[in-house]
Design a protein around this motif. Structure first.
Motif, PDB file in Angstrom:
ATOM      1  N   ARG A 264       0.812  -1.221   0.000  1.00 49.46           N
ATOM      2  CA  ARG A 264       0.000   0.000   0.000  1.00 49.46           C
ATOM      3  C   ARG A 264       0.846   1.271   0.000  1.00 49.46           C
ATOM      4  O   ARG A 264       0.313   2.369  -0.185  1.00 49.46           O
TER       5      ARG A 264
ATOM      6  N   GLU B  54       2.914   4.273  -1.076  1.00 49.15           N
ATOM      7  CA  GLU B  54       2.914   4.983  -2.359  1.00 49.15           C
ATOM      8  C   GLU B  54       3.943   6.109  -2.427  1.00 49.15           C
ATOM      9  O   GLU B  54       3.908   6.938  -3.325  1.00 49.15           O
TER      10      GLU B  54
ATOM     11  N   CYS C 246       1.329   5.115   4.302  1.00 55.11           N
ATOM     12  CA  CYS C 246       0.021   4.848   3.703  1.00 55.11           C
ATOM     13  C   CYS C 246      -1.091   5.421   4.576  1.00 55.11           C
ATOM     14  O   CYS C 246      -0.847   5.925   5.666  1.00 55.11           O
TER      15      CYS C 246
ATOM     16  N   GLY D  39       1.118   9.441   0.770  1.00 58.46           N
ATOM     17  CA  GLY D  39       0.360   8.635  -0.181  1.00 58.46           C
ATOM     18  C   GLY D  39       0.100   9.408  -1.452  1.00 58.46           C
ATOM     19  O   GLY D  39      -0.163  10.625  -1.417  1.00 58.46           O
ATOM     20  N   GLN D  40       0.190   8.724  -2.594  1.00 55.55           N
ATOM     21  CA  GLN D  40      -0.115   9.302  -3.900  1.00 55.55           C
ATOM     22  C   GLN D  40       0.656  10.591  -4.174  1.00 55.55           C
ATOM     23  O   GLN D  40       0.092  11.613  -4.567  1.00 55.55           O
TER      24      GLN D  40
END
Length: 352
Positions: A269, A271, A299, A317-318
């Motif tokens: 998970r 990222e 995450c 994240g992202q």
């Protein structure tokens, strides 16, 4: 955590035992007669949090160097002596704050009396250092091989030598590369004497194996209230020993120093490049001494919760991360700026 109550001694103003905080120490690996190199290493150790430093004194040149070293450092110095009582006397004369030796292998009673007289006059403690690898042959024959009981018997025989001379500024260590043997020996000895105990796993190994052995051996004993000073033994730069020592103390709630990094092990998970981020932040915060809990999470599952519970943290994240401070969401930060923003905020918090 209830700690074993021991007598208190003082080494160069550093209190040991008697309820004082557990003291962190290390040993230089420079030639002691190389004053400049030894002083540089002691200063690096001091900056990392080392409170006592032990120096090898294999000859008179090293013993003489102690005076100049002492004039340039603030950290109390322990002289490590083997076999030759004259080195112990010279170390005291040149300003050593304590000795590490075994009274049983330093000479006859007359020589020991000379050392004790000089140590008593200067109020210098003596650490009786027992090592499973160098036990007296008679004890090895008696027990068949080095055992915890043999180590304790060795220590007690050395203690009796000093007590017979009415000397009680004593600290004791029982070191072994066998973690379970080391733990058993300290448990046995802690029931027999009230002198402060110095904990260590000797010849523990490299960074990973050595850290595991030290954390288990030293950590288990400290969790039982046994131990007044510690030295983590690693085949590494001795500064690394100090870092591991403080992590052991922090994990047990005994002492807090510097930034505590909380980070996830990563999974599918994650990222963001968490490995690089954590290493960058950890290196940048190396000199901070203020206790601060820093969360760096990769995450959205556990990240926000851990970051909120820390003094300061990010949940990534992202391609971005959320900065939390004292439980409050502060702002969103692009992944490329996460390290610099977090480092800046932690340093600011450390100076508040």
């Amino acid at each position: 955590m209830k700690r074993r109550r021991s007598r208190q001694i003082s080494i160069g103003g550093v209190k040991i035992g008697g309820g004082a905080p557990v003291v962190v120490q290390s040993m230089t690996n420079t030639p002691t007669q190389d004053v400049a190199a030894t002083v540089r290493q002691i200063e690096r150790l001091r900056s990392a949090g080392c409170e006592l430093v032990r120096l090898a004194v294999p000859d008179m040149k090293a013993a003489s160097a102690l005076r100049e070293i002492k004039s340039q450092v603030a950290t109390p110095v322990i002289a490590d002596i083997h076999f030759d009582y004259r080195l112990a006397l010279a170390a005291i004369e040149n300003g050593a704050d304590a000795l590490r030796l075994n009274p049983g292998n330093i000479g006859g009673r007359k020589q020991i009396q000379e050392i004790v007289a000089a140590a008593r006059y200067q109020a210098i403690p003596i650490r009786i250092g027992v090592n499973s690898g160098s036990l007296d042959r008679a004890l090895v024959r008696k027990y068949g091989h080095p055992t915890a009981d043999a180590m304790v018997e060795s220590a007690m025989s050395h203690v009796m030598i000093l007590e017979d001379l009415d000397f009680h500024l004593i600290k004791i260590s029982l070191k072994s590369s066998d973690v379970l043997q080391m733990i058993s020996a300290y448990r046995l000895l802690s029931e027999k004497v009230d002198y402060p105990l110095h904990l260590g796993v000797t010849e523990a190994g490299s960074l990973i194996s050595g850290t595991v052995k030290n954390c288990l051996g030293i950590g288990l004993l400290l969790s039982e209230g046994i131990g007044d000073t510690i030295r983590v033994s690693l085949t590494r730069d001795p500064v690394e020993e100090i870092k591991v020592a403080y992590e052991i103390l922090r994990a047990l709630g005994l002492r807090q120093r510097g930034a505590e990094i909380i980070s996830c092990p990563t999974c599918g998970r994650c990222e963001i490049d968490l490995f690089t981020l954590v290493e960058t932040v950890e290196d940048a915060l190396d000199q901070i001494t203020t206790p601060i809990k820093v969360a760096i999470m990769g995450c959205v599952v556990n990240g926000p919760g851990e970051a909120r519970e820390a003094d300061i943290g990010i949940a990534g994240g992202q391609g971005q991360g959320t900065l939390f401070k004292k439980g409050r969401l502060m702002k969103k930060v692009p992944e490329s700026d996460l390290a610099s923003v977090l480092i800046k905020e932690v340093k600011k918090m450390a100076n508040e």
